[in-house]
Design a protein around this motif. Structure first.
Motif, PDB file in Angstrom:
ATOM      1  N   ILE A 107     122.828  81.381 -13.154  1.00 50.34           N
ATOM      2  CA  ILE A 107     123.331  82.771 -13.041  1.00 50.34           C
ATOM      3  C   ILE A 107     122.599  83.746 -12.183  1.00 50.34           C
ATOM      4  CG2 ILE A 107     124.994  82.505 -14.999  1.00 50.34           C
ATOM      5  CD1 ILE A 107     123.105  84.307 -16.425  1.00 50.34           C
ATOM      6  N   GLY A 108     121.352  83.014 -11.667  1.00 53.49           N
ATOM      7  CA  GLY A 108     120.447  83.854 -11.052  1.00 53.49           C
ATOM      8  C   GLY A 108     119.024  84.023 -11.422  1.00 53.49           C
ATOM      9  N   LYS A 109     118.235  84.691 -10.761  1.00 53.70           N
ATOM     10  CA  LYS A 109     116.719  84.964 -11.209  1.00 53.70           C
ATOM     11  C   LYS A 109     116.809  86.265 -11.680  1.00 53.70           C
ATOM     12  CE  LYS A 109     114.611  81.712  -8.052  1.00 53.70           C
ATOM     13  NZ  LYS A 109     113.262  81.517  -7.417  1.00 53.70           N
ATOM     14  N   MET A 110     116.038  86.524 -12.903  1.00 56.93           N
ATOM     15  CA  MET A 110     116.088  87.669 -13.350  1.00 56.93           C
ATOM     16  C   MET A 110     114.594  88.108 -13.795  1.00 56.93           C
ATOM     17  SD  MET A 110     119.334  87.439 -15.972  1.00 56.93           S
ATOM     18  CE  MET A 110     121.001  87.102 -15.449  1.00 56.93           C
ATOM     19  N   LYS A 111     114.238  89.409 -13.901  1.00 55.52           N
ATOM     20  CA  LYS A 111     112.791  89.607 -14.285  1.00 55.52           C
ATOM     21  C   LYS A 111     112.813  90.543 -15.521  1.00 55.52           C
ATOM     22  CE  LYS A 111     108.758  91.875 -11.993  1.00 55.52           C
ATOM     23  NZ  LYS A 111     108.044  92.202 -10.953  1.00 55.52           N
ATOM     24  N   THR A 112     111.965  90.055 -16.399  1.00 53.25           N
ATOM     25  CA  THR A 112     111.758  90.856 -17.799  1.00 53.25           C
ATOM     26  C   THR A 112     111.080  92.145 -17.584  1.00 53.25           C
ATOM     27  OG1 THR A 112     109.315  89.901 -18.273  1.00 53.25           O
ATOM     28  CG2 THR A 112     111.506  88.613 -19.230  1.00 53.25           C
ATOM     29  N   ASN A 113     111.237  93.046 -18.746  1.00 50.86           N
ATOM     30  CA  ASN A 113     110.881  94.385 -18.651  1.00 50.86           C
ATOM     31  C   ASN A 113     109.364  94.396 -19.035  1.00 50.86           C
ATOM     32  OD1 ASN A 113     111.098  94.068 -21.272  1.00 50.86           O
ATOM     33  ND2 ASN A 113     112.746  95.605 -21.003  1.00 50.86           N
ATOM     34  N   LEU A 114     108.786  95.551 -19.048  1.00 55.89           N
ATOM     35  CA  LEU A 114     107.491  95.689 -19.467  1.00 55.89           C
ATOM     36  C   LEU A 114     107.332  95.167 -21.049  1.00 55.89           C
ATOM     37  CD1 LEU A 114     106.324  98.716 -17.706  1.00 55.89           C
ATOM     38  CD2 LEU A 114     105.678  96.741 -17.219  1.00 55.89           C
ATOM     39  N   SER A 115     108.370  95.111 -21.857  1.00 58.41           N
ATOM     40  CA  SER A 115     108.014  94.611 -23.151  1.00 58.41           C
ATOM     41  C   SER A 115     108.225  93.153 -23.293  1.00 58.41           C
ATOM     42  CB  SER A 115     109.016  95.289 -24.163  1.00 58.41           C
ATOM     43  OG  SER A 115     110.214  95.288 -23.604  1.00 58.41           O
ATOM     44  N   GLY A 116     108.708  92.412 -22.174  1.00 65.24           N
ATOM     45  CA  GLY A 116     108.861  90.893 -22.084  1.00 65.24           C
ATOM     46  C   GLY A 116     110.451  90.574 -22.407  1.00 65.24           C
ATOM     47  N   LYS A 117     111.310  91.489 -22.590  1.00 62.25           N
ATOM     48  CA  LYS A 117     112.591  91.279 -22.789  1.00 62.25           C
ATOM     49  C   LYS A 117     113.683  90.841 -21.839  1.00 62.25           C
ATOM     50  CE  LYS A 117     112.491  93.584 -27.269  1.00 62.25           C
ATOM     51  NZ  LYS A 117     112.699  94.786 -27.940  1.00 62.25           N
ATOM     52  N   LEU A 118     114.446  89.878 -21.698  1.00 57.73           N
ATOM     53  CA  LEU A 118     115.259  89.523 -20.882  1.00 57.73           C
ATOM     54  C   LEU A 118     116.594  89.430 -21.374  1.00 57.73           C
ATOM     55  CD1 LEU A 118     115.469  88.143 -17.947  1.00 57.73           C
ATOM     56  CD2 LEU A 118     115.892  86.046 -19.062  1.00 57.73           C
ATOM     57  N   ASN A 119     117.674  90.102 -20.790  1.00 61.10           N
ATOM     58  CA  ASN A 119     119.062  90.427 -21.298  1.00 61.10           C
ATOM     59  C   ASN A 119     119.943  89.664 -20.546  1.00 61.10           C
ATOM     60  OD1 ASN A 119     118.544  92.655 -23.385  1.00 61.10           O
ATOM     61  ND2 ASN A 119     118.003  93.840 -21.634  1.00 61.10           N
ATOM     62  N   ILE A 120     120.899  88.731 -21.040  1.00 64.15           N
ATOM     63  CA  ILE A 120     122.032  88.167 -20.670  1.00 64.15           C
ATOM     64  C   ILE A 120     123.295  88.395 -21.449  1.00 64.15           C
ATOM     65  CG2 ILE A 120     120.386  86.463 -19.536  1.00 64.15           C
ATOM     66  CD1 ILE A 120     121.516  84.506 -21.706  1.00 64.15           C
ATOM     67  N   SER A 121     124.318  87.969 -20.892  1.00 58.81           N
ATOM     68  CA  SER A 121     125.718  88.073 -21.603  1.00 58.81           C
ATOM     69  C   SER A 121     126.385  86.745 -21.356  1.00 58.81           C
ATOM     70  CB  SER A 121     126.510  89.264 -20.735  1.00 58.81           C
ATOM     71  OG  SER A 121     126.155  90.428 -21.114  1.00 58.81           O
ATOM     72  N   VAL A 122     126.966  86.086 -22.611  1.00 55.89           N
ATOM     73  CA  VAL A 122     127.542  84.851 -22.433  1.00 55.89           C
ATOM     74  C   VAL A 122     128.984  85.123 -22.985  1.00 55.89           C
ATOM     75  CG1 VAL A 122     125.304  83.543 -22.671  1.00 55.89           C
ATOM     76  CG2 VAL A 122     126.612  84.295 -24.861  1.00 55.89           C
ATOM     77  N   GLU A 123     129.883  84.559 -22.384  1.00 56.15           N
ATOM     78  CA  GLU A 123     131.282  84.391 -22.949  1.00 56.15           C
ATOM     79  C   GLU A 123     131.420  83.588 -24.050  1.00 56.15           C
ATOM     80  OE1 GLU A 123     133.612  84.195 -19.193  1.00 56.15           O
ATOM     81  OE2 GLU A 123     132.688  86.007 -18.524  1.00 56.15           O
ATOM     82  N   LEU A 124     131.577  83.698 -25.200  1.00 53.82           N
ATOM     83  CA  LEU A 124     131.949  82.962 -26.342  1.00 53.82           C
ATOM     84  C   LEU A 124     133.205  82.851 -26.809  1.00 53.82           C
ATOM     85  CD1 LEU A 124     128.532  83.741 -28.264  1.00 53.82           C
ATOM     86  CD2 LEU A 124     128.997  81.685 -26.909  1.00 53.82           C
ATOM     87  N   ALA A 125     134.105  83.808 -26.523  1.00 51.72           N
ATOM     88  CA  ALA A 125     135.395  83.740 -26.960  1.00 51.72           C
ATOM     89  C   ALA A 125     136.432  82.557 -26.787  1.00 51.72           C
ATOM     90  CB  ALA A 125     135.947  85.143 -26.560  1.00 51.72           C
TER      91      ALA A 125
END
Length: 136
Positions: A107-125
């Motif tokens: 789903i692409g490349k993403m960069k973590t923020n300064l606290s090292g957190k990475l956010n993603i959304s997943v479709e589970l429904a």
């Protein structure tokens, strides 16, 4: 779908599974030892959170069940289940770029923020479960 009734458990393959999105009331388990690390999980219908050695590792809103969670220097991977689509935050290295795969599709490349957190959304429904792999 398979909730984790024990809240947190070690699997035979060396991974851990945690979270119970079916709980109406908050439940937590602390000081769970696995491979020399201490884990803490808080989980219920609206949130699941995992800490490793006192540091943030995973959070989902709403709550989810996570199966075969493993992390190493190269990647973090797990299978996630839930009743509805979820926003997932994973604790990784700060200010680092990762490639994210959902059901083995990038789903692409993403960069973590300064606290090292990475956010993603997943479709589970509409899915029984979704595999997530995050690689450096």
């Amino acid at each position: 779908m398979a909730v984790v009734d024990e809240l947190l458990r070690s699997e035979a393959d060396g991974t851990i599974s945690f979270g119970n999105y079916a709980l109406k009331d908050k439940a937590k388990l602390e000081n769970f030892e696995h491979c020399g690390d201490l884990y803490k999980v808080k989980t219920y219908k609206t949130m699941t959170r995992l800490e490793k050695n006192g540091m943030f590792a995973y959070e989902s809103v709403p709550g989810t069940s996570v199966l075969h969670f493993v992390e190493n220097a190269r990647e973090t991977r797990f299978i996630v289940e839930g009743d509805e689509d979820a926003q997932i935050t994973v604790g990784l290295n700060e200010d680092t770029e990762y490639e994210v795969f959902v059901n083995e599709k990038s789903i692409g490349k993403m960069k973590t923020n300064l606290s090292g957190k990475l956010n993603i959304s997943v479709e589970l429904a509409e899915a029984d479960d979704v595999s997530v792999r995050i690689t450096k």
